[in-house]
Design an enzyme around this catalytic site. Structure first.
Site, mmCIF file in Angstrom:
data_model
loop_
_atom_site.group_PDB
_atom_site.id
_atom_site.type_symbol
_atom_site.label_atom_id
_atom_site.label_comp_id
_atom_site.label_asym_id
_atom_site.label_seq_id
_atom_site.Cartn_x
_atom_site.Cartn_y
_atom_site.Cartn_z
ATOM 1 N N ASN A 9 -11.673 14.535 -28.910
ATOM 2 C CA ASN A 9 -11.658 13.102 -28.595
ATOM 3 C C ASN A 9 -11.139 12.368 -29.831
ATOM 4 O O ASN A 9 -11.863 12.219 -30.809
ATOM 5 C CB ASN A 9 -13.095 12.653 -28.254
ATOM 6 C CG ASN A 9 -13.195 11.147 -28.117
ATOM 7 O OD1 ASN A 9 -12.191 10.456 -27.960
ATOM 8 N ND2 ASN A 9 -14.416 10.633 -28.176
ATOM 9 N N LYS A 11 -10.480 9.356 -30.221
ATOM 10 C CA LYS A 11 -10.945 7.954 -30.313
ATOM 11 C C LYS A 11 -9.740 7.046 -30.613
ATOM 12 O O LYS A 11 -8.628 7.364 -30.196
ATOM 13 C CB LYS A 11 -12.047 7.807 -31.353
ATOM 14 C CG LYS A 11 -13.146 8.862 -31.216
ATOM 15 C CD LYS A 11 -14.364 8.540 -31.987
ATOM 16 C CE LYS A 11 -15.300 9.730 -31.976
ATOM 17 N NZ LYS A 11 -16.653 9.378 -32.299
ATOM 18 N N HIS A 102 -18.466 7.931 -22.443
ATOM 19 C CA HIS A 102 -18.743 8.208 -23.861
ATOM 20 C C HIS A 102 -19.717 7.148 -24.383
ATOM 21 O O HIS A 102 -19.643 5.986 -23.996
ATOM 22 C CB HIS A 102 -17.432 8.180 -24.658
ATOM 23 C CG HIS A 102 -17.593 8.698 -26.052
ATOM 24 N ND1 HIS A 102 -18.129 7.936 -27.061
ATOM 25 C CD2 HIS A 102 -17.330 9.914 -26.600
ATOM 26 C CE1 HIS A 102 -18.179 8.657 -28.178
ATOM 27 N NE2 HIS A 102 -17.704 9.861 -27.921
ATOM 28 N N GLU A 104 -19.840 5.531 -27.033
ATOM 29 C CA GLU A 104 -19.211 4.344 -27.638
ATOM 30 C C GLU A 104 -18.799 3.356 -26.554
ATOM 31 O O GLU A 104 -18.856 2.135 -26.735
ATOM 32 C CB GLU A 104 -18.019 4.769 -28.516
ATOM 33 C CG GLU A 104 -18.506 5.415 -29.809
ATOM 34 C CD GLU A 104 -17.554 6.396 -30.439
ATOM 35 O OE1 GLU A 104 -16.365 6.432 -30.074
ATOM 36 O OE2 GLU A 104 -18.012 7.170 -31.306
ATOM 37 N N GLU A 174 -24.039 14.757 -25.709
ATOM 38 C CA GLU A 174 -23.718 14.165 -27.006
ATOM 39 C C GLU A 174 -24.861 13.262 -27.466
ATOM 40 O O GLU A 174 -24.904 12.078 -27.109
ATOM 41 C CB GLU A 174 -22.435 13.329 -26.886
ATOM 42 C CG GLU A 174 -21.218 14.127 -26.492
ATOM 43 C CD GLU A 174 -19.961 13.542 -27.129
ATOM 44 O OE1 GLU A 174 -19.263 14.294 -27.816
ATOM 45 O OE2 GLU A 174 -19.700 12.342 -26.960
ATOM 46 N N GLY A 180 -20.471 11.162 -35.134
ATOM 47 C CA GLY A 180 -19.821 10.528 -36.275
ATOM 48 C C GLY A 180 -20.739 10.338 -37.468
ATOM 49 O O GLY A 180 -20.413 9.616 -38.405
ATOM 50 N N SER A 220 -20.756 15.647 -34.357
ATOM 51 C CA SER A 220 -20.502 16.218 -35.685
ATOM 52 C C SER A 220 -20.215 17.714 -35.644
ATOM 53 O O SER A 220 -20.669 18.461 -36.517
ATOM 54 C CB SER A 220 -21.648 15.893 -36.647
ATOM 55 O OG SER A 220 -21.763 14.492 -36.794
HETATM 56 C C1 PEP Z 1 -17.313 12.242 -30.031
HETATM 57 O O1 PEP Z 1 -16.675 11.249 -30.292
HETATM 58 O O2 PEP Z 1 -17.390 12.608 -28.846
HETATM 59 C C2 PEP Z 1 -17.923 12.998 -31.120
HETATM 60 C C3 PEP Z 1 -18.715 13.984 -30.803
HETATM 61 O O3 PEP Z 1 -17.635 12.595 -32.396
HETATM 62 P P1 PEP Z 1 -17.924 13.409 -33.768
HETATM 63 O O4 PEP Z 1 -17.506 14.828 -33.532
HETATM 64 O O5 PEP Z 1 -17.099 12.715 -34.793
HETATM 65 O O6 PEP Z 1 -19.394 13.306 -34.022
#
Ligand code: PEP
Length: 256
Positions: A9, A11, A102, A104, A174, A180, A220
């Site tokens: 992803n 973003k 997601h 976000e 998630e 992040g 992460s």
């Molecule tokens: C994500 O945006 O779905 C995500 C898991 O981000 P990160 O790997 O940066 O934590």
């Protein structure tokens, strides 16, 4: 037999030129792994280029095999929805996957379980495979309600979606506190939730659907922790954010 599925992803990162360069670089460094599915999900502005460049690279480089997904879409077909993109528009670009719900989008752009449910239905209607994101906040986890909260999201997000439709779905667990932040869930905690999700899918649908369902962990994920996450029995892949926009890190994750 569930085939591992790693999706990146991006973003709101990488412009069109950077996206093209990323894919070419990835193809150049790619090591053939037949037993894995890979997708990249660039911003809307790079989707068309990404599909074309991936096709070009696959034609030149037999071992290279990745798919392209979007990070979001609206559920209506067309109309007065300024700034939105429809499933039909994505389909006409050759998009295979779409990330839906997601955290976000839920936190910053007001997405609800109802809009997520509508989007999943619309994506399935256009034969775009949804990657449904679910997961709890730190507060919910600390209160001991992570499992009930996440399973409730699943029930609402999959409302009225039939057995025949749901088989193309991927679910990404998630935990919001791990996205992040550099803090990942322990493989055991992540697996426990993925197992609970599989159990809920068994209850809503049946054993066959739950056993075939691909459940990713996201939060992460990096080259240093992917191997132990992928060793867990109910984790079938990863949704990768930050580490998916660096070719070497993404390849290291794919080659776990
Ligand atoms: C994500 O945006 O779905 C995500 C898991 O981000 P990160 O790997 O940066 O934590």
């Amino acid at each position: 037999m569930r085939i591992p599925f790693i999706a990146g992803n991006w973003k709101m990162n990488l412009n069109n030129n950077e996206a093209i360069k990323f894919i070419q670089d990835m193809s150049f460094k790619f090591e053939n792994r037949n037993n894995i599915k890979i997708a990249i999900c660039p911003p809307f502005t790079s989707l068309r280029s990404a599909v074309i460049v991936v096709e070009d690279e696959i034609a030149k480089n037999e071992g290279f095999k990745i798919m392209v997904g979007a990070q979001n879409m609206y559920f209506e077909e067309s109309g007065a929805y300024t700034g939105e993109v429809s499933p039909g528009m994505l389909k006409s670009l050759g998009i295979e996957y779409v990330i839906i719900g997601h955290s976000e989008r839920r936190e910053l752009f007001g997405e609800t379980d109802e809009s997520v449910n509508n989007k999943i239905k619309a994506a399935l209607k256009h034969e775009i495979k949804p990657i449904l994101c679910v997961g709890e906040t730190l507060k919910i986890r600390e209160e001991g309600n992570a499992v009930s909260y996440t399973l409730n999201q699943i029930r609402k997000d999959l409302k009225d979606i039939s057995k025949s439709e749901v088989s193309s779905l991927t679910i990404a667990y998630e935990p919001i506190w791990a996205i992040g932040t550099g803090k990942n869930a322990t493989p055991q905690d992540a697996n426990e939730m993925c197992k609970a999700i599989r159990g809920e899918i068994r209850k809503i649908y049946d054993n066959g659907i739950s056993e075939n369902l691909i459940i990713q962990y996201g939060g992460s994920v990096k080259p240093s922790n992917i191997k132990e996450l992928m060793a867990m029995p109910d984790i079938d892949g990863a949704l990768v954010g930050g580490a998916s926009i660096k070719v070497d890190d993404f390849l290291a994750i794919i080659n776990y």
